[in-house]
Scaffold this active site. Structure first.
Site, PDB file in Angstrom:
ATOM      1  N   GLU A 213       9.355  -3.492  -4.136  1.00  0.00           N
ATOM      2  CA  GLU A 213       9.419  -2.983  -2.667  1.00  0.00           C
ATOM      3  C   GLU A 213       7.843  -3.227  -2.222  1.00  0.00           C
ATOM      4  O   GLU A 213       7.201  -2.132  -2.400  1.00  0.00           O
ATOM      5  CB  GLU A 213      10.184  -1.882  -2.265  1.00  0.00           C
TER       6      GLU A 213
ATOM      7  N   CYS B  61       5.599   1.317   5.562  1.00  0.00           N
ATOM      8  CA  CYS B  61       5.904  -0.185   5.000  1.00  0.00           C
ATOM      9  C   CYS B  61       6.185  -1.063   6.154  1.00  0.00           C
ATOM     10  O   CYS B  61       5.939  -2.317   6.102  1.00  0.00           O
ATOM     11  CB  CYS B  61       6.455  -0.247   3.840  1.00  0.00           C
TER      12      CYS B  61
HETATM   13  P1  NAD Z   1      -0.008   1.381  -4.689  1.00  0.00           P
HETATM   14  O1  NAD Z   1       0.492   0.067  -5.017  1.00  0.00           O
HETATM   15  O2  NAD Z   1      -1.384   1.728  -4.670  1.00  0.00           O
HETATM   16  O3  NAD Z   1       0.398   2.357  -5.546  1.00  0.00           O
HETATM   17  C1  NAD Z   1       2.086   2.452  -5.824  1.00  0.00           C
HETATM   18  C2  NAD Z   1       2.205   3.429  -7.230  1.00  0.00           C
HETATM   19  O4  NAD Z   1       1.770   2.545  -8.008  1.00  0.00           O
HETATM   20  C3  NAD Z   1       1.776   4.800  -7.178  1.00  0.00           C
HETATM   21  O5  NAD Z   1       2.773   5.285  -7.850  1.00  0.00           O
HETATM   22  C4  NAD Z   1       0.435   4.391  -7.956  1.00  0.00           C
HETATM   23  O6  NAD Z   1       0.093   5.734  -8.992  1.00  0.00           O
HETATM   24  C5  NAD Z   1       0.937   3.266  -8.738  1.00  0.00           C
HETATM   25  N1  NAD Z   1      -0.418   2.620  -9.137  1.00  0.00           N
HETATM   26  C6  NAD Z   1      -1.583   2.663  -8.805  1.00  0.00           C
HETATM   27  N2  NAD Z   1      -2.572   1.670  -9.213  1.00  0.00           N
HETATM   28  C7  NAD Z   1      -1.835   1.369 -10.323  1.00  0.00           C
HETATM   29  C8  NAD Z   1      -2.306   0.557 -11.517  1.00  0.00           C
HETATM   30  N3  NAD Z   1      -3.506   0.197 -11.581  1.00  0.00           N
HETATM   31  N4  NAD Z   1      -1.463   0.493 -12.586  1.00  0.00           N
HETATM   32  C9  NAD Z   1      -0.113   1.107 -12.701  1.00  0.00           C
HETATM   33  N5  NAD Z   1       0.204   1.760 -11.353  1.00  0.00           N
HETATM   34  C10 NAD Z   1      -0.714   1.933 -10.646  1.00  0.00           C
HETATM   35  O7  NAD Z   1       0.728   1.629  -3.292  1.00  0.00           O
HETATM   36  P2  NAD Z   1       0.492   3.101  -2.202  1.00  0.00           P
HETATM   37  O8  NAD Z   1      -0.808   2.857  -1.910  1.00  0.00           O
HETATM   38  O9  NAD Z   1       0.899   4.259  -3.060  1.00  0.00           O
HETATM   39  O10 NAD Z   1       1.335   2.599  -1.305  1.00  0.00           O
HETATM   40  C11 NAD Z   1       1.173   1.641  -0.132  1.00  0.00           C
HETATM   41  C12 NAD Z   1       1.830   0.475  -0.395  1.00  0.00           C
HETATM   42  O11 NAD Z   1       3.104   0.419  -0.401  1.00  0.00           O
HETATM   43  C13 NAD Z   1       1.798  -0.436   0.887  1.00  0.00           C
HETATM   44  O12 NAD Z   1       1.435  -1.834   1.026  1.00  0.00           O
HETATM   45  C14 NAD Z   1       3.042  -0.450   1.648  1.00  0.00           C
HETATM   46  O13 NAD Z   1       3.303  -1.398   2.575  1.00  0.00           O
HETATM   47  C15 NAD Z   1       3.988  -0.504   0.494  1.00  0.00           C
HETATM   48  N6  NAD Z   1       5.111   0.357   0.442  1.00  0.00           N
HETATM   49  C16 NAD Z   1       6.284  -0.539   0.486  1.00  0.00           C
HETATM   50  C17 NAD Z   1       7.607   0.046   0.675  1.00  0.00           C
HETATM   51  C18 NAD Z   1       8.901  -0.602   0.658  1.00  0.00           C
HETATM   52  O14 NAD Z   1       9.963   0.012   0.659  1.00  0.00           O
HETATM   53  N7  NAD Z   1       8.725  -2.020   0.819  1.00  0.00           N
HETATM   54  C19 NAD Z   1       7.520   1.459   1.038  1.00  0.00           C
HETATM   55  C20 NAD Z   1       6.492   2.357   1.119  1.00  0.00           C
HETATM   56  C21 NAD Z   1       5.258   1.592   0.939  1.00  0.00           C
END
Ligand code: NAD
Length: 483
Positions: free
Chosen positions: A209, A243
């Site tokens: 997602e 998002c």
């Molecule tokens: P992110 O991808 O930075 O982090 C998401 C998760 O991944 C967190 O739990 C984080 O701890 C983990 N993570 C981060 N870096 C990692 C790595 N190197 N290895 C493994 N795990 C890691 O996203 P974010 O900043 O928390 O959220 C923002 C993004 O999420 C935006 O792009 C937004 O559009 C998207 N989003 C999508 C939805 C949806 O339903 N489609 C909903 C909310 C947010």
């Protein structure tokens, strides 16, 4: 030092069959409902600490969404889980063919910080209802919500089946080294790629997602007062950190001044003359994120807002005009309270603008013209297309929620969640007598060849033809807009 992994305990629970009975699944969903109801104040306080979300916004966009999902699932679960008899070709009679939904096993849910409750517990509803055990990985960037979830989940749900693993990137990385039966990831495309790569090592199926830039089309045939208010609400709820937030507005040069004025008015109506003092306006999650957003202010003329307070992590609801489509604000997902307005010649140019870019998670259309609405519905591709409102599609449990292409892979909500967290197992049960298949087994002779040719050219069943027509038809007599 990392805590020992819970995966093998959860796998044992799964293999003992604990999670299979529907009664157990219902009890978990009711437990989750109680968790949300009993602890509403503590949960909204945590969300306020993390993002300064107002209690009403937290109820509407976090707790309420999950409760709706639970209630909808409790109402329909038995039906969704019922084995489904399917028709079989005449040539294979007598036999009975059934599709049986079975749980996958141990599921990992990785959540982001922006809706730190909903995006942990929403997928959990589907995973439990489908009969799985679950590891929940809340975001470290919403620490208060992560903490309270880690405290409450073991008190309300079966500890043998659900575990919360807190921690940062290191904890997620170590979890990703384990073998899961499904990984449900919500977050950025950058980390989505890391998750997909890790999953490939074990051939683990993955739902992604993700995000992206969700465009809005608005033209002068729309009621601009209502349209602007709905766009502004969708954009500035959670300070734009959503998002499916409208990322930018496409409109014509003729409509632009009126759209801009209506957006300015809408912001004042929603958050007052100085949104800094509105109890309903959230804050930016971190100083880094605030700094990233502040740079975008150079990419256009500020038509509303633009004020930034680093200390309070405040970023005013902002409208940008004169934005170059090649600038950074139009290249990256904004994920904050900045709404660029981009002028395009007409609706055709807007459709091309959308189609020339990554497929968005959502596309919003505000127009009084039905042909224009249909044009976007038929000639663009996105996770969802929403006319006349913003964000609310995610509150309709019967609509699949997910992206397409760079905005995501797979979907959930309602029955789609059960499909995501289950395997639809094909079960064919054929009696040993009468032994008609003997006729198509070697040694082949002329009669056998004749029979095989006959069987392979005849339409399999009349009911099969009817089924084909049914699959091709839109459900519930929805108008077919594909001409
Ligand atoms: P992110 O991808 O930075 O982090 C998401 C998760 O991944 C967190 O739990 C984080 O701890 C983990 N993570 C981060 N870096 C990692 C790595 N190197 N290895 C493994 N795990 C890691 O996203 P974010 O900043 O928390 O959220 C923002 C993004 O999420 C935006 O792009 C937004 O559009 C998207 N989003 C999508 C939805 C949806 O339903 N489609 C909903 C909310 C947010």
């Amino acid at each position: 030092m990392n805590a020992p992994s819970p995966v093998s305990d959860l796998r044992n629970t799964f293999q003992r069959g604990t999670t299979r009975p529907i009664q157990w699944r219902r009890e978990q969903l009711l437990g989750l409902r109680r968790l949300l109801r009993d602890n509403e104040v503590a949960l909204t306080t945590a969300l306020h600490q993390d993002l300064r979300k107002s209690a009403t916004e937290a109820l509407l966009t976090e707790i309420g969404v999950v409760i709706t999902e639970i209630d909808h699932t409790l109402t329909h679960l038995r039906r969704w889980l019922r084995p489904r008899r399917v028709r079989i070709p005449i040539k294979l009679h007598p036999a009975r063919a059934t599709v049986v939904r079975e749980p996958l096993g141990v599921v990992l849910v990785i959540a982001p910080w922006n809706y730190p409750l909903q995006l942990v517990l929403g997928p959990l509803v589907g995973a439990l209802a489908a009969g799985n055990t679950v590891v929940l990985r809340p975001s470290e960037l919403a620490p208060a919500t992560s903490r309270i979830l880690a405290e409450l989940v073991p008190r309300y749900l079966d500890r043998r089946a659900v575990r919360v693993v807190e921690g940062g990137v290191e904890a997620t990385t170590s979890l990703l080294g384990e073998r899961f039966d499904h990984i449900f990831f919500t977050g950025s495309g950058r980390v989505g790629r890391i998750v997909l790569e890790a999953a490939a090592a074990n051939l683990t199926p993955v739902t992604l997602e993700l995000g992206g830039k969700s465009p809005v089309w608005v033209d002068e045939t729309a009621d601009l007062t209502v349209a602007a208010r709905r766009i502004a609400w969708g954009k500035f709820v959670n300070a734009g950190q959503t998002c499916v937030a409208p990322d930018y507005v496409l409109t014509t040069p003729r409509a632009r001044p009126a759209v801009e004025a209506a957006l300015r008015e809408a912001i004042t109506e929603l958050f007052g003359h100085d949104p800094r003092h509105s109890p309903d306006y959230a804050r930016i999650v971190s100083a880094d994120h605030l700094a990233r957003l502040t740079k975008f202010l150079d990419d256009g003329a500020v038509a509303a807002g633009g004020q930034v307070d680093e200390h309070a992590r405040y970023f005013a609801p902002t409208v940008l005009t004169d934005v170059d489509p090649t600038s950074a604000v139009m290249q990256q997902e904004i994920f904050g309270p900045i709404l660029p307005i981009v002028e395009v010649a007409d609706v055709d140019a807007a459709v091309d603008f959308v189609n020339d870019r990554d497929k968005p998670l959502a596309l919003y259309v505000f127009t009084g013209s039905a042909p224009v609405r249909r044009r976007f519905q038929r000639h663009t591709s996105s996770g969802a297309v929403i006319c006349g409102t913003a964000l609310l599609h995610l509150a309709v449990p019967e609509l699949p929620f997910g992206g397409v292409g760079p905005s995501g892979m797979g979907a959930y909500h309602g029955e789609r969640s059960i499909a995501t967290f289950s395997h639809d197992k094909a079960v064919l049960d054929k009696p040993l007598r009468p032994d008609l298949t003997r006729l198509i087994e070697p040694p082949y002779n002329r009669f056998g060849r004749w029979l095989v040719r006959l069987l392979s050219t005849m339409p399999s069943t009349t009911s099969h033809l009817a089924a084909t027509q049914r699959w091709a038809a839109p459900t519930r007599k929805v108008r077919d807009d594909r001409q």
